[in-house]
Design a protein around this motif. Sequence first.
Motif, mmCIF file in Angstrom:
data_model
loop_
_atom_site.group_PDB
_atom_site.id
_atom_site.type_symbol
_atom_site.label_atom_id
_atom_site.label_comp_id
_atom_site.label_asym_id
_atom_site.label_seq_id
_atom_site.Cartn_x
_atom_site.Cartn_y
_atom_site.Cartn_z
ATOM 1 N N TYR A 186 0.672 -1.137 -0.130
ATOM 2 C CA TYR A 186 0.084 0.041 0.135
ATOM 3 C C TYR A 186 0.818 1.200 -0.054
ATOM 4 N N GLU A 238 0.506 5.808 1.400
ATOM 5 C CA GLU A 238 -0.243 6.518 2.018
ATOM 6 C C GLU A 238 0.345 8.069 1.922
ATOM 7 N N LEU A 269 -9.802 5.607 0.935
ATOM 8 C CA LEU A 269 -8.833 4.514 0.483
ATOM 9 C C LEU A 269 -9.274 4.167 -1.196
ATOM 10 N N LEU A 307 -8.822 -1.631 6.941
ATOM 11 C CA LEU A 307 -9.091 -0.255 7.583
ATOM 12 C C LEU A 307 -8.734 -0.248 9.206
ATOM 13 N N VAL A 363 -14.136 5.720 -0.305
ATOM 14 C CA VAL A 363 -13.577 4.459 -1.003
ATOM 15 C C VAL A 363 -13.609 4.904 -2.462
#
Length: 277
Positions: free
Chosen positions: A20, A22, A31, A87, A97
Amino acid sequence: MSTSPITLKTITLDGLTVRYAESEQRDTHALLLSPWPESLYAYEPMWAELAVDVHVVAVDLPGFGRSEGRPDVLTPRAAGAFILKFLDALGLDKVHVVGPDVGTSASLFAAARRPDRFHSLVVGGGGASADLPLGEPLAGWVHEPDIGWYESNADQVMRMTLENIFPATPLAEHVRDDYVASYAGPRFAESMRYVRTYPTELNALEPLLPTIRTPVRIISPARDLVVPRPHAEYLAARLPDSSLDVLDAGHFAWEEAPKAYASLVLDWWDRHQPIER
């Protein structure tokens, strides 16, 4: 050398290493789910814009991109359950999302199960009904009786797919390399398991759609030959709080028309901001 704004991370969930990325922390969270056969790098063209006021987290769903997978997690329902676990692992209570392509059904299953975890959804470009026809090559990937050929010809499949999907939209070299590496060897054939469950999984999703109260923006690319517009119209007719928007683009609109796509996403987020308590 890559100048990508995306910094990669990994986390282990259910024994799987999941990739992932961020952005900087903000009060509001979003997300972004990887489309197929791409990866979280599909969001690179709009990353900076989406992350101005929102903490953005992009994830390669299990079995897609560079995340590990198993047969039991490669279904829309399992992907929806994974979203909730992810999450929890990141300590994110409630999020927007963005789930195009294979993320469409996963997002909807998650919202049906835990509506309290989502401010809004943006979906589209993914199969919605088992009774509606799909375009090629997706229809063949769903219904091909024998996928053995794909197990040994992933490079050829990816080359042809990328050439057909992005004929007028050059991909950065590091992005193209990531897509090809993500589905090298047997990984493409393994990832096909997800869409090959559509006949049963989408039937299971159908009765849940009227129960989903989360606001859903459905983006339907006007020139989508892979997932025809009736799939978007099907969702719009059944989701109680939804908006259907047609974007002048082909199937992978998020990369072909990233500015227009990001504008629709940001507008939806603005309309459904978290309520201050």
